[in-house]
Design an enzyme around this catalytic site. Structure first.
Site, PDB file in Angstrom:
ATOM      1  N   ASN A 153       0.800  -1.223   0.000  1.00 32.44           N
ATOM      2  CA  ASN A 153       0.000   0.000   0.000  1.00 32.44           C
ATOM      3  C   ASN A 153       0.835   1.277   0.000  1.00 32.44           C
ATOM      4  OD1 ASN A 153       0.285  -1.482   2.591  1.00 32.44           O
ATOM      5  ND2 ASN A 153      -0.349   0.470   3.474  1.00 32.44           N
ATOM      6  N   ALA A 202     -14.056  -2.818  -0.152  1.00 36.34           N
ATOM      7  CA  ALA A 202     -14.687  -2.046  -1.229  1.00 36.34           C
ATOM      8  C   ALA A 202     -14.156  -0.614  -1.353  1.00 36.34           C
ATOM      9  CB  ALA A 202     -16.203  -2.017  -1.012  1.00 36.34           C
ATOM     10  N   HIS A 203     -13.803   0.002  -0.206  1.00 37.26           N
ATOM     11  CA  HIS A 203     -13.488   1.437  -0.277  1.00 37.26           C
ATOM     12  C   HIS A 203     -12.162   1.759  -0.958  1.00 37.26           C
ATOM     13  CE1 HIS A 203     -10.516   2.276   3.054  1.00 37.26           C
ATOM     14  NE2 HIS A 203     -10.945   1.116   3.501  1.00 37.26           N
ATOM     15  N   THR A 242     -25.904  -9.176  11.490  1.00 38.55           N
ATOM     16  CA  THR A 242     -26.786  -8.765  10.396  1.00 38.55           C
ATOM     17  C   THR A 242     -25.965  -8.197   9.248  1.00 38.55           C
ATOM     18  OG1 THR A 242     -28.498  -8.259  11.993  1.00 38.55           O
ATOM     19  CG2 THR A 242     -28.729  -7.256   9.808  1.00 38.55           C
ATOM     20  N   CYS A 328      -2.669   4.923   8.371  1.00 41.86           N
ATOM     21  CA  CYS A 328      -2.625   4.450   9.752  1.00 41.86           C
ATOM     22  C   CYS A 328      -1.389   4.942  10.475  1.00 41.86           C
ATOM     23  CB  CYS A 328      -2.637   2.935   9.799  1.00 41.86           C
ATOM     24  SG  CYS A 328      -3.554   2.212   8.471  1.00 41.86           S
TER      25      CYS A 328
HETATM   26  C1  LIG Z   1      -6.530  -0.228   3.521  1.00 43.73           C
HETATM   27  C2  LIG Z   1      -5.823  -1.518   3.695  1.00 43.73           C
HETATM   28  C3  LIG Z   1      -6.269  -2.462   4.654  1.00 43.73           C
HETATM   29  C4  LIG Z   1      -7.392  -2.166   5.614  1.00 43.73           C
HETATM   30  O1  LIG Z   1      -8.633  -2.211   5.015  1.00 43.73           O
HETATM   31  P1  LIG Z   1      -9.938  -1.641   5.805  1.00 43.73           P
HETATM   32  O2  LIG Z   1     -11.069  -2.145   5.001  1.00 43.73           O
HETATM   33  O3  LIG Z   1      -9.796  -0.167   5.770  1.00 43.73           O
HETATM   34  O4  LIG Z   1      -9.914  -2.209   7.163  1.00 43.73           O
HETATM   35  C5  LIG Z   1      -5.611  -3.668   4.721  1.00 43.73           C
HETATM   36  N1  LIG Z   1      -4.562  -3.946   3.919  1.00 43.73           N
HETATM   37  C6  LIG Z   1      -4.100  -3.073   3.006  1.00 43.73           C
HETATM   38  C7  LIG Z   1      -2.960  -3.439   2.143  1.00 43.73           C
HETATM   39  C8  LIG Z   1      -4.712  -1.825   2.880  1.00 43.73           C
HETATM   40  O5  LIG Z   1      -4.238  -0.956   1.980  1.00 43.73           O
END
Ligand SMILES: *Cc1c(COP(=O)(O)O)cnc(C)c1O
Length: 382
Positions: A153, A202-203, A242, A328
């Protein structure tokens, strides 16, 4: 142009308007609980969930019954690691991972170590790549899992997933991959690549926040995993609670869009990313972090030597939204552990900026970013 220009798409992305439109009815008229089996409200919700499950499975070449919905990838990573560790305790307690995984993998591994796991953290080279020979040599009779992210990331490097899948299979070890950054941007095929468990959210590809999934390989021999959230037996007993129906509907739609547009969108992002990078590399003492060829098409992590990265971010943040690394760790004031793992000095790590493009990034936004970053670096160096 709308300011600030958003170039932090590895932290999160905008929700596609087509995704929002698909979700809207499930907040109001079609608000049913997907587990209510006695009436039309429940049936409609369940049907929508199963449509989405199909769309998600199709994007990664899985079967729909191999998808378990979670609140996101952090939860999916917890479920995979803890669930496998608890389920395979008869076989062993050894997990192999890398030192550049997302915190949700690393912190879960640390937690498991306190509970009797033995974890090997493989080091990466200065380009962020692992040594496959060392990986294979690290496998022992007690090894139950190889946990390696698909693409990083912060620097965007892509691990040789198919080869890792073959190594895992050869030694009868399960292979889990955090594929959050890869899904939707490059083709991901769990069958072809021999992935047994995979997390997605998804985000990170223009879907809503708070919904993700864990893929769990089902065909013989099927992977067994212990649930971490219990109470009600939803998702084939693997994750109770749910279902977030609107979120799931949006997640499915986001996958459908990615599948139909993936080639065009990756090409577009690659061209713009390379343009941005080529222009910024013309500035003195700028270099790229991470392997240049095995890389996501939308990421560029650059070091601007002798520049205070935080100051640079503050000076540009009215016009450009970028970050120094993962969302983070940006509060921690420590140099990025990913850049440190590449052997980069603290100073250079603090001088690094991550640019993350999306399919909505435009050429004029990139032109503006090049100009503003160039001028700001010049100002700071004077
Ligand atoms: C953003 C990310 C996550 C965390 O995902 P969330 O849905 O925000 O908890 C985990 N791993 C990687 C490589 C990411 O970039």
């Amino acid at each position: 142009m709308n300011y600030p220009i958003y170039l932090d798409n590895n932290a999160t992305t905008s929700c596609d308007k087509r995704v929002v439109a698909e979700m809207l009815p499930y907040f109001s008229e079609d608000f049913g609980n997907a587990s209510s089996g006695n009436h039309i409200f429940g049936w409609k919700a369940e049907e929508a969930v199963e449509t989405a499950r199909n769309q998600i499975a199709k994007l990664i070449n899985a079967n729909p019954n191999e998808i378990v919905f979670t609140s996101g990838a952090t939860e999916a990573n917890n479920l995979a690691l803890k669930g496998i560790f608890e389920s395979y305790s008869n076989k062993g307690n050894h997990i192999i991972t890398t030192n550049i995984e997302h915190k949700s993998v690393l912190d879960t591994c640390k937690y498991l170590e306190k509970n009797g796991a033995e974890v090997t953290y493989l080091e990466v080279d200065k380009e962020g790549m692992i040594d496959l020979e060392i990986l294979e040599k690290s496998i022992k009779p007690t090894t139950i899992l190889i946990a390696m992210m698909y693409a990083n990331n912060e620097i965007g490097t892509i691990h040789p997933i198919e080869t890792i899948g073959k190594i895992a299979k050869k030694h009868d070890v399960l292979f889990f991959s955090d594929a959050v950054q890869a899904v939707g941007k490059i083709p991901v095929d769990v069958k072809k690549q021999g992935i047994d468990l995979m997390s997605l959210t998804a985000h990170k590809f223009h879907g809503p926040k708070g919904i993700g999934a864990l893929y769990i390989h089902k065909n013989k021999p099927s992977v067994t995993i212990l649930p971490q959230i219990i109470g009600g037996g939803h998702e084939r007993n693997l994750r109770s609670g749910t279902l977030n129906v609107p979120g799931i509907v949006g997640f499915g739609k986001a996958c459908e869009i990615c599948l139909s547009e993936i080639d065009a969108n990756s090409k577009k992002m690659l061209l713009l990313r390379n343009y941005l990078e080529d222009e910024l590399l013309k500035i003195d003492s700028v270099f790229i972090n991470g392997n240049i060829s095995n890389r996501l098409p939308n990421v560029s992590n650059l070091t601007f030597k002798n520049i205070d990265g935080e100051r640079l971010l503050r000076m540009v943040n009215k016009e450009i939204a970028v970050s120094s690394g993962s969302a983070c760790s940006s509060v921690s004031q420590k140099p990025s552990y990913v850049l440190k793992a590449l052997g980069i000095s603290d100073d250079n790590a603090f001088s690094s900026i991550r640019f993350g493009l999306s399919r909505f990034t435009t050429e004029s936004e990139i032109e503006t970013a090049i100009k503003i970053v160039g001028e700001t670096v010049e100002k700071l160096r004077q």
